[in-house]
Design an enzyme around this catalytic site. Structure first.
Site, PDB file in Angstrom:
ATOM      1  N   HIS A  25       6.949  -7.062  -1.997  1.00  0.00           N
ATOM      2  CA  HIS A  25       6.697  -6.370  -0.728  1.00  0.00           C
ATOM      3  C   HIS A  25       7.557  -6.952   0.396  1.00  0.00           C
ATOM      4  CE1 HIS A  25       3.474  -4.215  -2.519  1.00  0.00           C
ATOM      5  NE2 HIS A  25       2.607  -5.209  -2.556  1.00  0.00           N
ATOM      6  N   LYS A  34       0.793  -1.231   0.000  1.00  0.00           N
ATOM      7  CA  LYS A  34       0.000   0.000   0.000  1.00  0.00           C
ATOM      8  C   LYS A  34       0.827   1.285   0.000  1.00  0.00           C
ATOM      9  CE  LYS A  34      -3.327  -1.143  -0.646  1.00  0.00           C
ATOM     10  NZ  LYS A  34      -3.604  -1.830  -1.949  1.00  0.00           N
ATOM     11  N   TYR A  72       5.763   8.180  -1.383  1.00  0.00           N
ATOM     12  CA  TYR A  72       4.434   8.335  -2.000  1.00  0.00           C
ATOM     13  C   TYR A  72       4.049   9.806  -1.987  1.00  0.00           C
ATOM     14  CZ  TYR A  72      -0.644   7.775  -2.557  1.00  0.00           C
ATOM     15  OH  TYR A  72      -1.943   7.855  -2.989  1.00  0.00           O
ATOM     16  N   SER A  87      -5.185   2.468   4.016  1.00  0.00           N
ATOM     17  CA  SER A  87      -5.207   1.790   2.721  1.00  0.00           C
ATOM     18  C   SER A  87      -5.136   0.268   2.912  1.00  0.00           C
ATOM     19  CB  SER A  87      -4.018   2.301   1.890  1.00  0.00           C
ATOM     20  OG  SER A  87      -4.020   1.728   0.621  1.00  0.00           O
ATOM     21  N   GLY A  92       2.210   2.456  -2.871  1.00  0.00           N
ATOM     22  CA  GLY A  92       2.178   3.061  -4.205  1.00  0.00           C
ATOM     23  C   GLY A  92       2.855   2.220  -5.271  1.00  0.00           C
ATOM     24  N   SER A 145      -2.117   9.633 -13.569  1.00  0.00           N
ATOM     25  CA  SER A 145      -2.851  10.327 -12.502  1.00  0.00           C
ATOM     26  C   SER A 145      -3.818   9.318 -11.893  1.00  0.00           C
ATOM     27  CB  SER A 145      -3.625  11.513 -13.077  1.00  0.00           C
ATOM     28  OG  SER A 145      -4.660  11.023 -13.906  1.00  0.00           O
TER      29      SER A 145
HETATM   30  P1  A3P Z   1      -5.382   4.322  -1.144  1.00  0.00           P
HETATM   31  O1  A3P Z   1      -5.932   3.031  -0.647  1.00  0.00           O
HETATM   32  O2  A3P Z   1      -5.028   5.269  -0.037  1.00  0.00           O
HETATM   33  O3  A3P Z   1      -6.241   4.961  -2.176  1.00  0.00           O
HETATM   34  P2  A3P Z   1      -0.061  -0.367  -3.718  1.00  0.00           P
HETATM   35  O4  A3P Z   1      -0.034  -0.173  -5.176  1.00  0.00           O
HETATM   36  O5  A3P Z   1       1.299  -0.433  -3.106  1.00  0.00           O
HETATM   37  O6  A3P Z   1      -0.973  -1.497  -3.341  1.00  0.00           O
HETATM   38  O7  A3P Z   1      -0.704   0.950  -3.085  1.00  0.00           O
HETATM   39  C1  A3P Z   1      -2.071   1.242  -3.295  1.00  0.00           C
HETATM   40  C2  A3P Z   1      -2.314   2.680  -2.898  1.00  0.00           C
HETATM   41  O8  A3P Z   1      -1.726   3.544  -3.898  1.00  0.00           O
HETATM   42  C3  A3P Z   1      -3.805   3.013  -2.866  1.00  0.00           C
HETATM   43  O9  A3P Z   1      -3.979   4.012  -1.860  1.00  0.00           O
HETATM   44  C4  A3P Z   1      -4.007   3.563  -4.259  1.00  0.00           C
HETATM   45  O10 A3P Z   1      -5.162   4.339  -4.429  1.00  0.00           O
HETATM   46  C5  A3P Z   1      -2.746   4.394  -4.415  1.00  0.00           C
HETATM   47  N1  A3P Z   1      -2.490   4.735  -5.808  1.00  0.00           N
HETATM   48  C6  A3P Z   1      -2.442   3.907  -6.876  1.00  0.00           C
HETATM   49  N2  A3P Z   1      -2.254   4.606  -8.009  1.00  0.00           N
HETATM   50  C7  A3P Z   1      -2.187   5.899  -7.651  1.00  0.00           C
HETATM   51  C8  A3P Z   1      -2.022   7.110  -8.384  1.00  0.00           C
HETATM   52  N3  A3P Z   1      -1.918   7.109  -9.700  1.00  0.00           N
HETATM   53  N4  A3P Z   1      -1.987   8.266  -7.688  1.00  0.00           N
HETATM   54  C9  A3P Z   1      -2.118   8.277  -6.349  1.00  0.00           C
HETATM   55  N5  A3P Z   1      -2.288   7.163  -5.603  1.00  0.00           N
HETATM   56  C10 A3P Z   1      -2.324   5.988  -6.241  1.00  0.00           C
END
Ligand code: A3P
Length: 291
Positions: free
Chosen positions: A102, A52, A190, A132, A54, A225
Site C-alpha cells: 500500500h 481498501k 475498483y 471501508s 480492492g 465474486s
Molecule cells: P468494503 O469495505 O467497501 O466492503 P482491500 O482488499 O484493499 O483491503 O479492500 C477491501 C475492500 O474490497 C472491501 O470493501 C471489500 O469488501 C472489497 N472487496 C474484497 N473482495 C471483493 C470482491 N470480490 N468484490 C467486491 N469487493 C470486494
C-alpha cells in the site's frame, strides 16, 4: 521509528508505527525499515494500491490466473505483503510471486527500477474508500480505534491515517502512469472491476500473458465474486460470527449510507482543491459516469 498515537476530533485514538515521517500499521519495525532495500525478481507481480481499494480481490484473481484454475487453497494476500513480510520469508516463495503493497510509488523497493517487475495498480473512489477504511480501523484490533465516522473522515482528509494522504498518493500514481516509459503498469479501478469483472479479468489475463482461456476467466469471475470470497476467506480477520472483517460489503455507492449531504459536499470541495489539475475520474455509483 516509533509507535505514535493519533487522536481524532473527539479524543479517540489510533495507533501506528511512524517511519521516515510516514504512518504504517503496527507491523515489524525491522520489516518496514528494510522494505526499501527488498530484493525483487524480474518475474514478480506487484499489486499496488492505497488501502481498501480492492487489493485482496485483485490478489485472488491474479493467483487464479497464474495457476490456471480456481480451486486454490485460500490464503491471505498478507502472506505476500511487503511491508509486513521480510526478505527471508519472501525468498522462500516460488516464482512468480504476487507481492502487494500500500506504500506510495516512491516508497516501493528501489530494486523495482532494476528488475522492472509487472505492476498492477488499482484505485477506488475516495468516498467508498473512506467508509471501508473507517470500518477497517474500527474493526481490526491492530488500530484499536473506537471513533465515529464523522471524526475519521477528518483524519482521512488530513492524511493522519496509515499510509498517509490518499490525495497525494493517487496524484503521484497519476504522474507515474502519465510519464511512464520504463515500467509495465496495468491501471485499474475498483468500480470497473465491479461493473464488468469479465472485461477487467480479461485485461489482467492479457497483461500477465496468461494463455487465452475464456472458461477460466468466467470461472475466476464467479469464484472471486464478493459472496464467494466472503465465505472462502472467512479466516482472514474473522469476526465473532466467523465472517471476515475485510469482506464487508463490496459495493460501489455504499458511501451514501454513511455521508450526510453536508459531509458529502464538504468532501467534494476538498477533492476539487486537492486534486486540481488531475485528469483522474472516479465513479461514485455504477449508474453514473465517472466524474
Ligand atoms: P468494503 O469495505 O467497501 O466492503 P482491500 O482488499 O484493499 O483491503 O479492500 C477491501 C475492500 O474490497 C472491501 O470493501 C471489500 O469488501 C472489497 N472487496 C474484497 N473482495 C471483493 C470482491 N470480490 N468484490 C467486491 N469487493 C470486494
Amino acid at each position: 521509528m516509533s509507535v505514535v498515537e493519533i487522536t481524532d476530533g473527539a479524543g479517540k485514538h489510533l495507533r501506528f508505527v511512524e517511519f521516515d515521517g510516514k504512518l504504517y500499521p503496527k507491523f515489524s519495525i525491522d520489516v518496514i525499515t528494510n522494505m526499501k532495500s527488498l530484493k525483487l525478481r524480474k518475474d514478480d507481480i506487484i499489486i499496488s494500491a492505497y488501502p481498501k481499494s480492492g487489493t485482496h480481490w485483485l490478489f485472488e484473481i491474479c493467483r487464479m490466473l497464474l495457476a490456471g484454475r480456481t480451486d486454490l487453497q485460500a490464503i491471505s494476500k498478507s502472506e505476500f505483503f511487503i511491508e509486513k513480510v521480510g526478505q527471508d520469508v519472501l525468498d522462500q516463495a516460488k516464482s512468480p510471486r504476487i507481492l502487494n503493497s500500500h506504500v506510495a510509488f516512491s516508497d516501493l523497493p528501489t530494486d523495482l527500477a532494476v528488475k522492472k517487475p509487472k505492476i498492477i495498480y488499482i484505485r477506488r473512489n475516495p468516498k467508498d474508500l473512506a467508509v471501508s477504511f473507517y470500518n477497517h480501523c474500527y474493526k481490526i484490533p491492530l488500530f484499536d480505534y473506537k471513533g465515529e465516522f464523522k471524526d475519521f473522515i477528518e483524519l482521512f482528509i488530513n492524511g493522519t491515517v496509515e499510509y498517509n494522504c490518499w490525495y497525494k498518493q493517487v496524484l503521484d500514481w497519476e504522474k507515474v502512469i502519465d510519464n511512464n516509459t520504463e515500467y509495465s503498469i496495468l491501471h485499474l479501478t475498483y468500480e470497473d472491476l465491479k461493473a464488468d469483472p469479465i472485461a477487467e479479468i480479461r485485461k489482467i489475463s492479457d497483461f500477465l500473458q496468461v494463455k487465452k482461456n475464456e472458461e477460466l476467466i468466467q470461472g475466476i469471475c464467479d469464484a472471486c465474486s464478493f459472496a464467494k470470497m466472503q465465505t472462502r476467506m472467512s479466516h482472514v480477520f474473522p469476526d465473532e460470527n466467523g465472517k471476515s472483517k475485510i469482506y464487508r460489503k463490496g459495493e460501489v455507492g455504499d458511501w451514501k449510507n454513511w455521508f450526510t449531504v453536508a459531509q458529502s459536499e464538504w468532501f467534494d470541495r476538498v477533492y476539487r482543491e486537492r486534486m486540481s489539475g488531475s485528469k483522474l475520474k472516479f465513479r461514485y455509483s455504477l449508474d453514473e459516469d465517472a466524474k
